[in-house]
Structure formats: C-alpha cells, structure tokens
Design an enzyme around this catalytic site. Structure first.
Site, PDB file in Angstrom:
ATOM      1  N   ARG A   1      32.901  43.762  39.444  1.00  9.97           N
ATOM      2  CA  ARG A   1      33.167  43.957  38.017  1.00  9.97           C
ATOM      3  C   ARG A   1      32.240  43.082  37.166  1.00  9.97           C
ATOM      4  NH1 ARG A   1      39.627  43.205  37.974  1.00  9.97           N
ATOM      5  NH2 ARG A   1      39.042  41.613  39.490  1.00  9.97           N
TER       6      ARG A   1
ATOM      7  N   ASN B   1      37.432  29.330  30.201  1.00 15.30           N
ATOM      8  CA  ASN B   1      36.417  30.300  30.625  1.00 15.30           C
ATOM      9  C   ASN B   1      35.221  30.337  29.676  1.00 15.30           C
ATOM     10  OD1 ASN B   1      37.675  30.936  32.945  1.00 15.30           O
ATOM     11  ND2 ASN B   1      38.289  32.996  32.389  1.00 15.30           N
TER      12      ASN B   1
ATOM     13  N   CYS C   1      35.900  38.000  34.557  1.00 18.76           N
ATOM     14  CA  CYS C   1      36.579  37.173  33.548  1.00 18.76           C
ATOM     15  C   CYS C   1      35.693  36.667  32.402  1.00 18.76           C
ATOM     16  CB  CYS C   1      37.252  35.985  34.236  1.00 18.76           C
ATOM     17  SG  CYS C   1      38.587  36.478  35.339  1.00 18.76           S
TER      18      CYS C   1
HETATM   19  N1  LIG Z   1      40.257  37.935  39.117  1.00 25.70           N
HETATM   20  C1  LIG Z   1      40.210  36.666  38.788  1.00 25.70           C
HETATM   21  O1  LIG Z   1      39.420  35.874  39.324  1.00 25.70           O
HETATM   22  C2  LIG Z   1      41.152  36.111  37.753  1.00 25.70           C
HETATM   23  C3  LIG Z   1      41.350  34.718  37.671  1.00 25.70           C
HETATM   24  C4  LIG Z   1      42.223  34.233  36.714  1.00 25.70           C
HETATM   25  C5  LIG Z   1      42.847  35.110  35.845  1.00 25.70           C
HETATM   26  N2  LIG Z   1      42.613  36.449  35.924  1.00 25.70           N
HETATM   27  C6  LIG Z   1      43.318  37.335  35.013  1.00 25.70           C
HETATM   28  O2  LIG Z   1      44.433  37.894  35.714  1.00 25.70           O
HETATM   29  C7  LIG Z   1      44.679  39.242  35.267  1.00 25.70           C
HETATM   30  C8  LIG Z   1      44.631  40.195  36.436  1.00 25.70           C
HETATM   31  O3  LIG Z   1      43.338  40.154  36.994  1.00 25.70           O
HETATM   32  P1  LIG Z   1      43.012  40.785  38.415  1.00 25.70           P
HETATM   33  O4  LIG Z   1      41.589  40.419  38.695  1.00 25.70           O
HETATM   34  O5  LIG Z   1      44.065  40.414  39.366  1.00 25.70           O
HETATM   35  O6  LIG Z   1      43.131  42.338  38.050  1.00 25.70           O
HETATM   36  P2  LIG Z   1      43.126  43.573  39.063  1.00 25.70           P
HETATM   37  O7  LIG Z   1      42.576  44.700  38.316  1.00 25.70           O
HETATM   38  O8  LIG Z   1      42.500  43.146  40.356  1.00 25.70           O
HETATM   39  O9  LIG Z   1      44.673  43.851  39.382  1.00 25.70           O
HETATM   40  C9  LIG Z   1      45.595  44.388  38.486  1.00 25.70           C
HETATM   41  C10 LIG Z   1      46.569  45.251  39.241  1.00 25.70           C
HETATM   42  O10 LIG Z   1      47.614  45.664  38.353  1.00 25.70           O
HETATM   43  C11 LIG Z   1      47.998  46.984  38.710  1.00 25.70           C
HETATM   44  N3  LIG Z   1      48.758  47.605  37.613  1.00 25.70           N
HETATM   45  C12 LIG Z   1      48.307  48.129  36.455  1.00 25.70           C
HETATM   46  N4  LIG Z   1      49.346  48.556  35.705  1.00 25.70           N
HETATM   47  C13 LIG Z   1      50.472  48.304  36.390  1.00 25.70           C
HETATM   48  C14 LIG Z   1      51.853  48.498  36.133  1.00 25.70           C
HETATM   49  N5  LIG Z   1      52.304  49.045  34.999  1.00 25.70           N
HETATM   50  N6  LIG Z   1      52.749  48.117  37.079  1.00 25.70           N
HETATM   51  C15 LIG Z   1      52.318  47.557  38.240  1.00 25.70           C
HETATM   52  N7  LIG Z   1      51.019  47.325  38.534  1.00 25.70           N
HETATM   53  C16 LIG Z   1      50.097  47.689  37.609  1.00 25.70           C
HETATM   54  C17 LIG Z   1      46.676  47.659  39.052  1.00 25.70           C
HETATM   55  O11 LIG Z   1      46.855  48.828  39.812  1.00 25.70           O
HETATM   56  C18 LIG Z   1      45.965  46.535  39.827  1.00 25.70           C
HETATM   57  O12 LIG Z   1      46.228  46.604  41.213  1.00 25.70           O
HETATM   58  C19 LIG Z   1      43.630  39.506  34.192  1.00 25.70           C
HETATM   59  O13 LIG Z   1      44.168  39.166  32.949  1.00 25.70           O
HETATM   60  C20 LIG Z   1      42.524  38.534  34.534  1.00 25.70           C
HETATM   61  O14 LIG Z   1      41.748  38.201  33.430  1.00 25.70           O
HETATM   62  C21 LIG Z   1      41.791  36.977  36.876  1.00 25.70           C
END
Ligand SMILES: NC(=O)c1ccc[n+]([C@@H]2O[C@H](COP(=O)([O-])OP(=O)(O)OC[C@H]3O[C@@H](n4cnc5c(N)ncnc54)[C@H](O)[C@@H]3O)[C@@H](O)[C@H]2O)c1
Length: 427
Positions: free
Chosen positions: A326, A204, A256
């Site tokens: 975001r 990234n 990200c």
């Molecule tokens: N969005 C992207 O394009 C992308 C790509 C690659 C990696 N990532 C990484 O993946 C991770 C997640 O990203 P995202 O975009 O999916 O985040 P997001 O915020 O869309 O989703 C996270 C989810 O986790 C839930 N959550 C929080 N605490 C919890 C718990 N204790 N138990 C169950 N659920 C819980 C939240 O309610 C939310 O729905 C991050 O580290 C991000 O950097 C994201």
C-alpha cells in the site's frame, strides 16, 4: 480475563487480537471477508508478520481466540470492542470514516451494558466524541488507544511497546482498558481522547518529516560532495535527534505516513491553522520520489530512449520485512517510469503475482531474471538479501551495468570493482 471483540482482521486487528489472546483474554476477531475468516479459523495467516502465525495457532488451540464474520457476531458478548478498521483517505486528504460509521451502526444497539469501545485505528482528532454522539448510549464509553506497531515487527511492538497511550473521558474507562495490558511492561500515558488521537497523527507526521529532512540533506550532500550516511551517523549520536528514521531512501510511503500526514493537514486546515511545515514535507516527498525516478532515467546509457529501455527493479513492498504494497514508494517511482513507457521487470521476495492497477510491471521470480537484458537496475526496497546477490551474475545478465541504489544498501567500492557504475543516494 476479559471478553474482547476485535473488529477488523488486518495488520492491526490480527496483531491486537492475537496478542490479547496470548495475554490470556478471551478474544473474538471479526471481519467482513468470509474467506479470510474461514482461513484464519483454519490457522492460516493472510499477511506476513513474524511470530504472528505461532501465536495465532496457540490462541486457537487453547480456545482463547476465534474468528467470526461480522462485527455484531463478535460484539454481542464482549465487554471491550477494539475497532481496527481501515481509515483510508478521501480525495482531499481527510480521513474517510465510512468503515467506522457502518461498523458502529452495526453494533451500537447490541453492545452489552457498560461496554467500552476502544479505537485502535488512526483517527482524526474529535472522532471519539463524534462516535459517542452516534451511539447514543450513556452506558457505553469510547476510549482512544492508538496503535504504534510497525509492520514486520508488529508482534514484538505490541508486546513490548515504547508506550501505551489511553485517551478517555472517564477515569473508570481508562482504568478498565489499562487493566487489559497489565501483563505488558510499558509506560502507560493516560490522556483525554482528543490528545490521544492527536498523538498518533503527530507521531506519524513527525517521522515522515524526519525522513523528508534526511532526504533533503541527501540531495544537498550530492551537490556539495558530502556523504549523507556520515552526516546521518554524526547527527544520530545526539540523543536530542536520535539515530532512527534517518536513513535516506526513494521517498516515504506505506499504508500510514501518506494518509496520516494528509489527514493531519486537513485537521489543521479545518481548525483554521496553516500548517505550512507539514504541507511542505508532503510536497517535498513527492518531489523526492520523482527525483529518484529521474536518477534512474539519467543512469540509462547515453542515447538510450526511456521507452526502449528495460529497467530492473529490486523491491516492491513499502519497506523490507513486510508484504504490504500500500502506497509503496517503489510503486510510485515505477509509476513515473511506466508513464514514460519504460519496460519494468521487478523482483521482490514477497511478491509473486501481478499487481492490481500496475499489471504492466513484469514480476519475476528471481533478481537475476529481472536483471536480464536490463539497461539499469534500481534498488527500491531495503531487503537484506539484495546485498547478498551474486553481482557478477547480474553484471553478465545486464545490457548496461549500472546500479541505482536508492536505499544505500550496497558497498559502492565492491560494485565498482565488479565493473558496475554505482549511483547511491546522497553519497
Ligand atoms: N498497518 C499498520 O502498520 C498500522 C499501524 C498502526 C495503526 N494503523 C491503523 O490501524 C487501522 C487499520 O489498519 P490495517 O493496516 O490493519 O488495515 P487493514 O486494511 O489491513 O485491515 C482492516 C480490516 O478491516 C476489515 N473490515 C472492514 N470493514 C469491516 C467491518 N464493518 N467489520 C469487520 N471488519 C471490517 C477489512 O476487511 C480488513 O480485513 C488504520 O486506521 C491504520 O491507519 C495501521
């Protein structure tokens, strides 16, 4: 086929769980958001991601996919536990591990023997070994399997990835996780956990730096009379450089790149390494976002004060093809304009409600409405539909027909023929 718990039903968790169910695994996705879980069980997908809804409905129908509230409800009977939790930044840029620590506390004692925790989230180097200490279970392995999907293409990216990286400290755990992806045709790289964690942050940060580089070249092009689109094409033919991530824009953002670059910088700081190149790329990006806002201000009619101006914005999401706002560069640019008390009306095909913390932006339901009586129009997200608008109609609607195309989406000659002043980026 394996019993899999996916913790976190966001962009990554929903894609991961739904695709694993599509591959035939028995998947339970958990979230803390009760309403989200209820809607998902009814087949409603809360995010815009092409192809996801169809696979989700398929999974629910064939019984491979269900949704529950709370990590422990999903993990109790699973052999693999994919953690897809948020990793937001702390004020100093380091990764906030709160979500991870609380989910691990919740499941560590109920994990069935010989479970494997799979970290899908983007995490700082050393996290897997820290979590291993936190769980205090010799029978549970922690594997790092970073996700490289890009929003708007998440399902395709998951099922046809450029590579699958699996970081593990035990060959057996690595082999078990590799087996979950046996129906995916992809290069599999097995490493230690630290390297897998660093691969994701490095990827990234590198892409962000590539974007900073081309944005800097765009600025140089403007000063020396070159066209950045030609320069990008010319260097992109070189396989050592590659043609992707060379489109100049208003500045990079999204959920990200900003947080992952900042986190990698903190990792370097903590390790005693002054990562000047990355630090500069981050500060240059902020300067570039400001420069984009300044271009809009400079485009206003002579004598028109910014606080008395109406600026029409096309595009709010951080890129086309997603509903994700975001850390959107569009919102950063708008923020600078709002700070100067400009009136901003904005249209985005994915946004129809006021934006939290930015309620001053007037959200319109068409581009034409946004353009009404505007003193300048700026394109900040590269939605294809913006290229197909009726610019004659937009010209009639605006007070002052100037377009700042921060995505180089439009044809300058076409716009100029229609009576617009066209200001692109690096051309
Ligand atoms: N969005 C992207 O394009 C992308 C790509 C690659 C990696 N990532 C990484 O993946 C991770 C997640 O990203 P995202 O975009 O999916 O985040 P997001 O915020 O869309 O989703 C996270 C989810 O986790 C839930 N959550 C929080 N605490 C919890 C718990 N204790 N138990 C169950 N659920 C819980 C939240 O309610 C939310 O729905 C991050 O580290 C991000 O950097 C994201």
């Amino acid at each position: 086929m394996a019993d899999i718990a996916v913790i976190g039903a966001g962009y990554v968790g929903l894609t991961t769980g739904t695709c694993l169910a599509h591959l035939g695994h028995n998947v339970t996705i958990a979230d803390i958001d009760e309403i989200k879980v209820q809607e998902l069980n009814e087949g409603e997908v809360p995010i815009f991601e092409p192809g996801l809804s169809e696979l989700l409905t398929e999974g629910i129908k064939n019984g491979n996919l269900k949704f529950v509230v709370g990590a422990s409800s999903a993990s109790r009977n699973a052999a693999f536990h994919f953690l897809c939790l948020p990793t937001p930044p702390n004020p100093d840029g380091s990764t906030n591990m709160e979500y991870f620590h609380s989910a691990i506390e919740e499941i560590k004692d109920i994990l069935p023997p010989n479970s494997v925790i799979v970290n899908k989230s983007t995490l700082p180097v050393g996290t897997a070994s820290q979590l291993k200490k936190q769980i205090q279970r010799t029978d549970v392995e922690i594997v790092s399997n970073p996700e490289f999907l890009s929003e708007g293409n998440a399902v395709q990216d998951f099922l046809h990835p450029s590579r699958i990286v699996i970081g593990a400290e035990s060959q057996e755990a690595a082999t078990r996780v590799v087996a979950l992806f046996s129906d995916i045709d992809a290069t599999i790289q097995i490493t230690g956990t630290a390297s897998a964690e660093l691969i994701k942050h490095t990827a990234n940060a590198f892409l962000a730096m590539k974007l900073t580089f081309i944005n800097e070249i765009a600025t140089l092009c403007e000063l020396v009379g070159a066209n950045v689109l030609d320069v990008a094409e010319g260097i992109g033919y070189d396989p050592r450089i590659g043609s992707t991530y060379l489109q100049p824009g208003p500045g990079w953002g999204g959920s990200c790149f900003p947080k992952d670059s900042a986190s990698l910088l903190q990792t370097a700081n903590k390790a005693g390494f002054d990562f000047e190149l990355l630090e500069k790329a981050i500060t240059l990006n902020t300067a570039h976002l400001q420069r984009t806002a300044q271009k809009v201000i400079d485009a206003l009619p002579e004598g028109k004060e910014i606080e008395k101006s109406k600026i029409a914005v096309l595009g709010l999401t951080f890129k086309a093809g997603t509903d994700d706002l975001r850390s959107s560069p569009s919102l950063a640019v708008i923020g600078y304009l709002l700070d100067l008390n400009a009136h901003v009306s904005a249209y985005d095909p994915m946004v129809n409600l006021p934006i939290e913390d930015m309620s001053k932006i007037e959200i319109t339901s068409t581009a034409y409405e946004a353009a009404n009586n505007a003193d300048a129009l700026v394109i900040l997200t590269e939605w294809e539909e913006f290229a197909d608008l009726n610019y004659e109609r937009i010209h009639e609607a605006m007070c002052h027909p100037v377009v700042v195309d921060a995505r180089n989406l439009l044809n300058p000659q076409d716009l100029e023929q229609q009576g617009f002043q066209y200001i692109g980026l690096g051309q």
